[in-house]
Design a protein around this motif. Sequence first.
Motif, short mmCIF file in Angstrom:
data_model
loop_
_atom_site.label_atom_id
_atom_site.label_comp_id
_atom_site.label_asym_id
_atom_site.label_seq_id
_atom_site.Cartn_x
_atom_site.Cartn_y
_atom_site.Cartn_z
N LEU A 157 -4.30 0.09 12.06
CA LEU A 157 -2.95 -0.43 11.92
C LEU A 157 -2.25 -0.42 13.27
O LEU A 157 -2.40 0.52 14.05
CB LEU A 157 -2.13 0.40 10.93
CG LEU A 157 -2.58 0.39 9.48
CD1 LEU A 157 -1.66 1.28 8.64
CD2 LEU A 157 -2.60 -1.01 8.91
N LYS B 121 -4.30 8.51 9.82
CA LYS B 121 -5.14 7.65 8.98
C LYS B 121 -4.87 6.18 9.25
O LYS B 121 -5.80 5.37 9.28
CB LYS B 121 -4.89 7.97 7.50
CG LYS B 121 -5.49 9.28 7.08
CD LYS B 121 -5.23 9.61 5.63
CE LYS B 121 -5.85 10.96 5.28
NZ LYS B 121 -5.56 11.39 3.93
N GLY B 122 -3.61 5.83 9.48
CA GLY B 122 -3.25 4.45 9.79
C GLY B 122 -3.90 3.99 11.09
O GLY B 122 -4.39 2.87 11.20
N LYS C 257 -6.67 5.20 12.38
CA LYS C 257 -8.12 5.07 12.14
C LYS C 257 -8.44 3.76 11.41
O LYS C 257 -9.52 3.21 11.58
CB LYS C 257 -8.63 6.26 11.34
CG LYS C 257 -8.70 7.53 12.14
CD LYS C 257 -9.15 8.70 11.31
CE LYS C 257 -9.09 9.97 12.15
NZ LYS C 257 -9.28 11.17 11.35
N LEU C 258 -7.50 3.30 10.60
CA LEU C 258 -7.69 2.03 9.89
C LEU C 258 -7.38 0.82 10.77
O LEU C 258 -7.56 -0.32 10.34
CB LEU C 258 -6.81 1.98 8.63
CG LEU C 258 -7.20 2.94 7.51
CD1 LEU C 258 -6.13 2.93 6.42
CD2 LEU C 258 -8.55 2.56 6.93
N LYS D 246 0.83 -1.21 0.00
CA LYS D 246 0.00 0.00 0.00
C LYS D 246 0.86 1.25 0.00
O LYS D 246 0.57 2.22 -0.72
CB LYS D 246 -0.94 0.00 1.21
CG LYS D 246 -2.04 -1.02 1.11
CD LYS D 246 -2.93 -1.01 2.33
CE LYS D 246 -3.98 -2.09 2.23
NZ LYS D 246 -4.81 -2.17 3.41
#
Length: 101
Positions: A45, A39-40, A42-43, A6
């Motif tokens: 990770l 963002k990571g 929130k995903l 990614k």
Amino acid sequence: MDVKGKVESELNKMDSEKKEDILQNFSRFKEYLSDKVSKGEKLGLSEEQMTKAAEFVASYLAKHEEPKNREQYVLQELWKVGDKEEQQALSSLLLKLVKAE
């Protein structure tokens, strides 16, 4: 697709003007990295996954980009002389740096 895939895809999609804008100023680079860390998170990770992604980005930058400022030059030099364990530690420290801001 794994985290490395990614990250690689994201780097390849980025146009040179945007990349130049991000790398030109160290504060801008930290803001960009902070946004990606957010963002990571929130995903979902993990810290380890984000550290591996930061490692991949740092390795990419060390191999393919000329430092645009003193801070990036120091980071690149540290990256080059460090072994795998030290590079992992540097990646982890960069993540802590942007999370603290």
